[in-house]
Design an enzyme around this catalytic site. Structure first.
Site, PDB file in Angstrom:
ATOM      1  N   LYS A 101       0.817  -1.217   0.000  1.00 55.63           N
ATOM      2  CA  LYS A 101       0.000   0.000   0.000  1.00 55.63           C
ATOM      3  C   LYS A 101       0.854   1.273   0.000  1.00 55.63           C
ATOM      4  O   LYS A 101       0.347   2.335  -0.332  1.00 55.63           O
ATOM      5  CB  LYS A 101      -1.007  -0.024   1.142  1.00 55.63           C
ATOM      6  CG  LYS A 101      -0.580   0.511   2.444  1.00 55.63           C
ATOM      7  CD  LYS A 101      -1.793   0.623   3.341  1.00 55.63           C
ATOM      8  CE  LYS A 101      -1.361   1.042   4.716  1.00 55.63           C
ATOM      9  NZ  LYS A 101      -2.466   1.038   5.661  1.00 55.63           N
ATOM     10  N   ASP A 102       2.112   1.174   0.341  1.00 52.50           N
ATOM     11  CA  ASP A 102       2.999   2.338   0.305  1.00 52.50           C
ATOM     12  C   ASP A 102       3.699   2.492  -1.043  1.00 52.50           C
ATOM     13  O   ASP A 102       4.454   3.451  -1.247  1.00 52.50           O
ATOM     14  CB  ASP A 102       4.066   2.236   1.402  1.00 52.50           C
ATOM     15  CG  ASP A 102       3.451   2.292   2.795  1.00 52.50           C
ATOM     16  OD1 ASP A 102       2.420   2.966   2.955  1.00 52.50           O
ATOM     17  OD2 ASP A 102       3.999   1.655   3.712  1.00 52.50           O
TER      18      ASP A 102
ATOM     19  N   CYS B 103      -1.870  13.006  -6.017  1.00 54.56           N
ATOM     20  CA  CYS B 103      -2.121  13.507  -4.670  1.00 54.56           C
ATOM     21  C   CYS B 103      -2.891  12.452  -3.890  1.00 54.56           C
ATOM     22  O   CYS B 103      -3.466  11.536  -4.464  1.00 54.56           O
ATOM     23  CB  CYS B 103      -2.887  14.815  -4.700  1.00 54.56           C
ATOM     24  SG  CYS B 103      -4.526  14.648  -5.410  1.00 54.56           S
TER      25      CYS B 103
ATOM     26  N   ARG C 247      -8.523   8.369   4.008  1.00 51.91           N
ATOM     27  CA  ARG C 247      -9.513   7.340   3.673  1.00 51.91           C
ATOM     28  C   ARG C 247     -10.283   6.894   4.922  1.00 51.91           C
ATOM     29  O   ARG C 247     -11.509   6.839   4.921  1.00 51.91           O
ATOM     30  CB  ARG C 247      -8.779   6.127   3.068  1.00 51.91           C
ATOM     31  CG  ARG C 247      -9.630   4.895   2.820  1.00 51.91           C
ATOM     32  CD  ARG C 247      -8.756   3.736   2.348  1.00 51.91           C
ATOM     33  NE  ARG C 247      -7.739   3.398   3.332  1.00 51.91           N
ATOM     34  CZ  ARG C 247      -7.932   2.642   4.399  1.00 51.91           C
ATOM     35  NH1 ARG C 247      -9.113   2.109   4.616  1.00 51.91           N
ATOM     36  NH2 ARG C 247      -6.959   2.402   5.255  1.00 51.91           N
ATOM     37  N   ARG C 248      -9.546   6.625   6.004  1.00 52.90           N
ATOM     38  CA  ARG C 248     -10.215   6.199   7.243  1.00 52.90           C
ATOM     39  C   ARG C 248     -11.035   7.345   7.801  1.00 52.90           C
ATOM     40  O   ARG C 248     -12.175   7.159   8.235  1.00 52.90           O
ATOM     41  CB  ARG C 248      -9.169   5.733   8.268  1.00 52.90           C
ATOM     42  CG  ARG C 248      -8.505   4.432   7.856  1.00 52.90           C
ATOM     43  CD  ARG C 248      -7.356   4.035   8.761  1.00 52.90           C
ATOM     44  NE  ARG C 248      -6.748   2.793   8.296  1.00 52.90           N
ATOM     45  CZ  ARG C 248      -5.456   2.490   8.428  1.00 52.90           C
ATOM     46  NH1 ARG C 248      -4.630   3.339   9.034  1.00 52.90           N
ATOM     47  NH2 ARG C 248      -4.980   1.350   7.974  1.00 52.90           N
TER      48      ARG C 248
ATOM     49  N   ARG D 187       0.790  10.181  14.201  1.00 54.48           N
ATOM     50  CA  ARG D 187       1.901   9.737  13.342  1.00 54.48           C
ATOM     51  C   ARG D 187       2.878   8.897  14.144  1.00 54.48           C
ATOM     52  O   ARG D 187       2.733   8.729  15.338  1.00 54.48           O
ATOM     53  CB  ARG D 187       2.651  10.963  12.769  1.00 54.48           C
ATOM     54  CG  ARG D 187       1.972  11.692  11.631  1.00 54.48           C
ATOM     55  CD  ARG D 187       1.904  10.909  10.325  1.00 54.48           C
ATOM     56  NE  ARG D 187       3.146  10.270   9.917  1.00 54.48           N
ATOM     57  CZ  ARG D 187       4.136  10.859   9.267  1.00 54.48           C
ATOM     58  NH1 ARG D 187       4.050  12.137   8.952  1.00 54.48           N
ATOM     59  NH2 ARG D 187       5.207  10.188   8.929  1.00 54.48           N
TER      60      ARG D 187
ATOM     61  N   ARG E 200       2.510   4.951  18.078  1.00 53.24           N
ATOM     62  CA  ARG E 200       1.072   5.243  18.070  1.00 53.24           C
ATOM     63  C   ARG E 200       0.358   4.561  19.228  1.00 53.24           C
ATOM     64  O   ARG E 200      -0.480   5.158  19.895  1.00 53.24           O
ATOM     65  CB  ARG E 200       0.445   4.765  16.758  1.00 53.24           C
ATOM     66  CG  ARG E 200       0.934   5.532  15.560  1.00 53.24           C
ATOM     67  CD  ARG E 200       0.170   5.107  14.333  1.00 53.24           C
ATOM     68  NE  ARG E 200       0.939   5.407  13.136  1.00 53.24           N
ATOM     69  CZ  ARG E 200       0.434   5.419  11.915  1.00 53.24           C
ATOM     70  NH1 ARG E 200      -0.834   5.136  11.731  1.00 53.24           N
ATOM     71  NH2 ARG E 200       1.184   5.700  10.889  1.00 53.24           N
TER      72      ARG E 200
HETATM   73  N1  LIG Z   1       0.945   3.748   5.948  1.00 58.98           N
HETATM   74  C1  LIG Z   1       1.618   3.012   6.959  1.00 58.98           C
HETATM   75  C2  LIG Z   1       1.460   1.543   6.842  1.00 58.98           C
HETATM   76  N2  LIG Z   1       1.919   0.868   5.767  1.00 58.98           N
HETATM   77  C3  LIG Z   1       1.581  -0.463   5.921  1.00 58.98           C
HETATM   78  C4  LIG Z   1       0.910  -0.593   7.123  1.00 58.98           C
HETATM   79  C5  LIG Z   1       0.331  -1.815   7.703  1.00 58.98           C
HETATM   80  C6  LIG Z   1       0.459  -3.094   6.979  1.00 58.98           C
HETATM   81  C7  LIG Z   1      -0.143  -3.187   5.606  1.00 58.98           C
HETATM   82  O1  LIG Z   1      -1.168  -2.562   5.288  1.00 58.98           O
HETATM   83  O2  LIG Z   1       0.420  -3.951   4.815  1.00 58.98           O
HETATM   84  C8  LIG Z   1       0.842   0.664   7.729  1.00 58.98           C
HETATM   85  C9  LIG Z   1       0.261   1.003   9.048  1.00 58.98           C
HETATM   86  C10 LIG Z   1      -1.241   1.195   9.110  1.00 58.98           C
HETATM   87  O3  LIG Z   1      -1.870   1.571   8.115  1.00 58.98           O
HETATM   88  O4  LIG Z   1      -1.809   1.001  10.172  1.00 58.98           O
END
Ligand SMILES: NCc1[nH]cc(CCC(=O)O)c1CC(=O)O
Length: 320
Positions: free
Chosen positions: A86-87, A248, A137-138, A155, A161
């Protein structure tokens, strides 16, 4: 002539605890699959690890957690990099590719409560409860369903956290189930948030391994770790995001189900105020994952998502 040993494969990783757990898992699986080869882990700090005092949504463009590792691959210092999928941006630099998608953990979001609320759920938390999240999103989806909560940015890495939650700065946090599970903290999950409330992020819960597009030696090694059902689902999710985002951060959520060969994608785009949301669903053969994702994105654009995206871009330009 003396046979030369195959070269050592150099794996790039961020230094966060989650990144290291994930990278060492990949290294271990590769060692099992290719016992004759050597795999070495090299860690780096990325921009995203350094900028901790600015809300992620304000930093804007993606690639924050990947750029330094990508430079390493392009210069030949690294052979591949392990990311939380996801990153990883949906458009990769020229010369690099997504070489492998591993089996996904539960992709859902999780509610993690302060000890004083044990036993509660989103439905039963009191009015005014302070919910920590740094994801647009959340935020948008939770605001839409629970307008009576307060939302506060949070953060730092997972441990930071959770420490802030335990110290009483928040009544609850919303985090990815996957990250907590990978770090052995699955017992901190108080509620797995259903898709009806929160669609997860594109690629959430899966690892994405990025490598050089022309590396005929590394690619077959990585393919040994590929989980095809997860890959199909994530290709659809990433195609959906690729069509909707314009460089963005936009509140976009998805859910995918693979039933036999049929892939079903649910997707949504939310306005920043959490008041409007456009949501749709599309199914088709798994082999056409990317087409399904792009088609749903274009359908939603025609149903109001384009206006939401235009507004977000205008807001970002105004604040810039
Ligand atoms: N953006 C941060 C991030 N990148 C991946 C994860 C968690 C593990 C994943 O989704 O694979 C997280 C932390 C979160 O969103 O709580």
């Amino acid at each position: 002539m003396v046979a030369s040993l195959p070269r050592t494969i150099r794996i790039g990783s961020r230094k966060s605890q989650l990144a290291l757990v994930q990278t060492h898992w990949v290294q271990g699986e590769l060692k099992k699959a290719f016992p004759d080869r050597a795999f070495e882990v090299h860690t780096m700090n990325t921009q995203g690890d350094k900028i901790l005092d600015v809300a992620l949504s304000k930093i804007g463009d993606k690639g924050l957690f990947t750029q330094e590792l990508e430079s390493g691959m392009l210069s030949g210092d690294l052979d591949f990099a392990v990311h939380s999928l996801k990153d990883l941006p949906t458009r990769l630099p020229e010369g690099l590719m997504l070489g492998c998608v591993t089996e996904r953990e539960n992709p859902a979001d999780a509610l993690v409560l302060h000890a004083s609320h044990k036993g509660k759920q989103l439905d039963t938390l009191p009015e005014g409860a302070v919910i920590g999240t740094s994801s647009l999103r959340r935020l948008a989806q939770l605001r839409y369903h629970f307008p009576h909560f307060q939302f506060k940015d949070v953060r730092g890495n997972l441990n930071t956290r959770l420490a802030k939650l335990d110290a009483g700065n928040y009544d609850a946090l919303v985090l990815a189930c996957a990250g907590l599970q990978r770090l052995g903290m699955g017992d901190r999950i108080d509620q797995v948030i259903p898709a009806e409330i929160s669609l997860h992020a594109v690629g959430q819960g899966a690892l994405g391994i990025e490598c050089r597009a022309d590396d005929g030696e590394v690619l077959p090694l990585l393919k040994a770790l590929e989980h095809r059902p997860t890959a199909f689902r994530c290709y659809a999710e990433r195609a959906f995001l690729r069509v909707l985002e314009g460089g963005c951060q936009v509140p976009i959520g998805v859910n995918t189900v693979l039933d036999g060969d049929t892939l079903t994608l649910t997707g949504m785009v939310a306005a920043l105020d959490g008041k409007r949301m456009v949501r749709g669903i599309k199914a088709g053969p798994a082999e056409e994952a990317a087409e399904i994702g792009a088609a749903l994105a274009n359908q939603l654009k025609g149903e109001g998502a384009q206006e939401i995206l235009d507004e977000i871009i205008a807001t970002l330009n105004r604040d810039a």
